[in-house]
Write a protein that holds these residues in place. Structure first.
Motif, short mmCIF file in Angstrom:
data_model
loop_
_atom_site.label_atom_id
_atom_site.label_comp_id
_atom_site.label_asym_id
_atom_site.label_seq_id
_atom_site.Cartn_x
_atom_site.Cartn_y
_atom_site.Cartn_z
N THR A 7 11.00 8.04 -5.88
CA THR A 7 10.11 6.90 -5.59
C THR A 7 10.63 5.56 -6.06
OG1 THR A 7 8.89 7.26 -7.67
CG2 THR A 7 8.06 8.39 -5.71
N ALA A 8 11.78 5.53 -6.72
CA ALA A 8 12.28 4.26 -7.26
C ALA A 8 12.49 3.22 -6.17
CB ALA A 8 13.59 4.49 -8.03
N GLY A 9 12.94 3.65 -5.00
CA GLY A 9 13.19 2.71 -3.92
C GLY A 9 11.95 2.26 -3.19
N ILE A 10 10.80 2.88 -3.48
CA ILE A 10 9.56 2.53 -2.79
C ILE A 10 8.64 1.71 -3.70
CG2 ILE A 10 7.51 3.46 -1.63
CD1 ILE A 10 9.17 5.97 -1.05
N SER A 11 8.37 2.24 -4.89
CA SER A 11 7.43 1.57 -5.80
C SER A 11 8.07 1.17 -7.12
CB SER A 11 6.24 2.49 -6.08
OG SER A 11 6.68 3.65 -6.78
N GLY A 12 9.30 1.60 -7.34
CA GLY A 12 9.92 1.39 -8.64
C GLY A 12 9.85 2.63 -9.51
N GLY A 13 9.04 3.62 -9.09
CA GLY A 13 8.96 4.88 -9.83
C GLY A 13 8.38 4.73 -11.21
N HIS A 14 7.22 4.09 -11.32
CA HIS A 14 6.60 3.90 -12.64
C HIS A 14 5.95 5.20 -13.13
CE1 HIS A 14 6.12 -0.74 -11.90
NE2 HIS A 14 7.31 -0.28 -11.59
N ILE A 15 4.99 5.71 -12.38
CA ILE A 15 4.30 6.99 -12.66
C ILE A 15 3.63 6.97 -14.04
CG2 ILE A 15 4.52 9.50 -12.30
CD1 ILE A 15 7.38 8.98 -11.31
N ASN A 16 3.33 5.80 -14.54
CA ASN A 16 2.82 5.67 -15.90
C ASN A 16 2.27 4.26 -16.10
OD1 ASN A 16 2.51 5.38 -18.71
ND2 ASN A 16 4.27 6.66 -19.17
N PRO A 17 0.97 4.12 -16.43
CA PRO A 17 0.41 2.78 -16.65
C PRO A 17 1.12 2.00 -17.77
CG PRO A 17 -1.35 4.37 -16.37
CD PRO A 17 -0.07 5.15 -16.45
N TYR A 46 0.83 -1.20 0.00
CA TYR A 46 0.00 0.00 0.00
C TYR A 46 0.87 1.26 0.00
CZ TYR A 46 -3.68 -3.32 1.01
OH TYR A 46 -4.54 -4.38 0.92
N ARG A 47 2.01 1.20 0.66
CA ARG A 47 2.93 2.34 0.65
C ARG A 47 3.39 2.63 -0.77
NH1 ARG A 47 8.94 2.17 3.20
NH2 ARG A 47 9.04 0.60 1.58
N ALA A 48 3.67 1.56 -1.54
CA ALA A 48 4.09 1.73 -2.93
C ALA A 48 2.97 2.34 -3.77
CB ALA A 48 4.51 0.39 -3.52
N GLY A 49 1.73 1.91 -3.52
CA GLY A 49 0.60 2.48 -4.25
C GLY A 49 0.40 3.95 -3.94
N ILE A 50 0.56 4.31 -2.66
CA ILE A 50 0.44 5.72 -2.27
C ILE A 50 1.54 6.55 -2.92
CG2 ILE A 50 0.60 7.31 -0.31
CD1 ILE A 50 -0.66 5.06 1.40
N ALA A 51 2.75 5.98 -2.99
CA ALA A 51 3.86 6.68 -3.64
C ALA A 51 3.56 6.93 -5.11
CB ALA A 51 5.16 5.88 -3.49
N GLU A 52 2.95 5.96 -5.78
CA GLU A 52 2.58 6.14 -7.19
C GLU A 52 1.50 7.21 -7.34
OE1 GLU A 52 3.66 4.59 -10.23
OE2 GLU A 52 5.35 4.23 -8.89
N PHE A 53 0.54 7.23 -6.41
CA PHE A 53 -0.51 8.24 -6.44
C PHE A 53 0.08 9.64 -6.29
CE2 PHE A 53 -3.19 11.14 -4.03
CZ PHE A 53 -4.36 11.16 -4.78
N VAL A 54 0.91 9.83 -5.28
CA VAL A 54 1.48 11.15 -5.01
C VAL A 54 2.39 11.58 -6.15
CG1 VAL A 54 3.02 12.44 -3.48
CG2 VAL A 54 1.30 10.90 -2.51
N ALA A 55 3.20 10.66 -6.67
CA ALA A 55 4.12 11.02 -7.75
C ALA A 55 3.35 11.44 -9.00
CB ALA A 55 5.04 9.84 -8.07
N MET A 97 -4.01 3.69 -8.92
CA MET A 97 -3.48 4.80 -8.13
C MET A 97 -2.88 5.88 -9.02
SD MET A 97 -4.28 4.02 -5.09
CE MET A 97 -3.32 5.03 -3.97
N GLN A 98 -2.26 5.50 -10.12
CA GLN A 98 -1.71 6.48 -11.07
C GLN A 98 -2.83 7.31 -11.70
OE1 GLN A 98 0.28 3.69 -13.55
NE2 GLN A 98 2.05 3.48 -12.19
N CYS A 99 -3.91 6.66 -12.09
CA CYS A 99 -5.03 7.38 -12.71
C CYS A 99 -5.69 8.32 -11.71
CB CYS A 99 -6.05 6.39 -13.26
SG CYS A 99 -5.48 5.46 -14.71
N LEU A 100 -5.86 7.87 -10.46
CA LEU A 100 -6.45 8.73 -9.43
C LEU A 100 -5.55 9.93 -9.15
CD1 LEU A 100 -7.82 6.09 -6.90
CD2 LEU A 100 -9.15 7.49 -8.49
N GLY A 101 -4.25 9.70 -9.09
CA GLY A 101 -3.32 10.80 -8.87
C GLY A 101 -3.34 11.81 -9.99
N ALA A 102 -3.45 11.32 -11.23
CA ALA A 102 -3.50 12.22 -12.38
C ALA A 102 -4.76 13.07 -12.37
CB ALA A 102 -3.43 11.40 -13.68
#
Length: 291
Positions: A110-120, A56-65, A143-148
């Motif tokens: 975010t690379a160390g948390i979620s991998g830093g994708h920031i893109n579906p 869930y931490r990784a998902g939150i990181a993707e949302f925020v990023a 999470m990426q779509c919600l963040g966007a």
């Protein structure tokens, strides 16, 4: 006798040295002895992840990023449009630097948390290469779509009139270009991005070059910058379905929705091609497993 003993001692030293060399790098086996380990592919459906806080931490990181990415990049687009006479010298270059620079910073963070994708599209490509489970891939994309959506919404809240009268940063096929040309631009642009991600995060390179994990965000961000320079005049540059969806939902005009399929199909195809090319051609993993 002493001279003979000395000669024999030297011969033994030479033999020991040869043995040590052969132990370090056996002739004909250098290609087989790896100085890195290929991480095992995760399970396709890893329900155990749902019990882990790191998931869930990784998902939150993707949302925020993704939220920050849309906030800065779309706000830059609106600023350039609003102050066209003062920003004429930066124009496309300024927008491209905004997108590329934010990806560089956010991937680094975010690379160390979620991998830093920031893109579906990146998530999809890495999933095809079995770098993450289906559950994690779907969670990241949501999470990426919600963040966007939230990032574009904040920009609209800051300057609603400018946002609504200047396209809201939504991706559309610009006049003079066909849907086929726009689709091709999205495919190629996403291929460049996802291929760069694969190359910059390759396990083999990270093991042999200690600087690779530190520098990985740089080529990724630079790839985003270059693709934007090339394709902003065509589609406004999508190569990120979450970015396109978030801007379309907040802008919410018919012409933005008419072309929305291009910004999902194009990046999807580009991600597939990049994953296949890297895994089959560059790394030749299917052939290594057979041998």
């Amino acid at each position: 006798m002493r001279e003979r003993e000395k000669m024999e001692g030297k011969e033994e030293d030479v033999k020991l040295g040869a043995n040590k060399f052969s132990e370090r790098q056996p002739i004909g086996m250098a290609a087989q002895d790896k100085d890195y380990k290929e991480p095992p592919p995760p399970p396709l459906l890893d329900f155990g992840e749902l019990k882990s806080w790191s998931f869930y931490r990784a998902g939150i990181a993707e949302f925020v990023a993704t939220f920050l990415f849309l906030y800065i990049s779309i706000l830059t687009v609106m600023g350039v449009v609003q102050n066209e006479s003062r920003c004429a010298t930066v124009g496309i270059q300024g927008i491209a630097w905004s997108f590329g620079g934010m990806i560089f910073a956010l991937v680094y963070c975010t690379a160390g948390i979620s991998g830093g994708h920031i893109n579906p599209a990146v998530t999809f490509g890495l999933f095809l290469a079995r770098k993450l489970s289906l559950i994690r891939a779907v969670f990241y994309i949501i999470m990426q779509c919600l963040g966007a959506i939230c990032g574009a919404g904040v920009v609209k809240g800051f300057q609603k009139h400018v946002y609504e009268t200047n396209g809201g940063g939504a991706n559309v096929v610009n006049s003079g270009y066909s849907n086929g040309g726009a689709l091709g631009a999205e495919i190629m642009g996403t291929f460049i991005l996802v291929y760069t991600v694969f190359s910059a995060t390759d396990a083999k390179r990270k093991a042999r070059d200690s600087h690779v994990p530190i520098l990985a965000p740089l080529p990724i961000g630079f790839a985003v910058f270059l693709v934007h320079l090339a394709t902003i005049p065509i589609t406004g540059t999508g190569i990120n379905p979450a970015r396109s969806l978030g801007a379309a939902i907040i802008y919410n005009r018919d012409h933005a929705w008419d072309d929305q399929w291009i910004f999902w199909v194009g990046p999807g195809i580009g991600a597939i091609l990049a994953a296949v090319y890297h895994q089959v051609v560059i790394r030749a993993l299917p052939f290594k497993r057979r041998s």
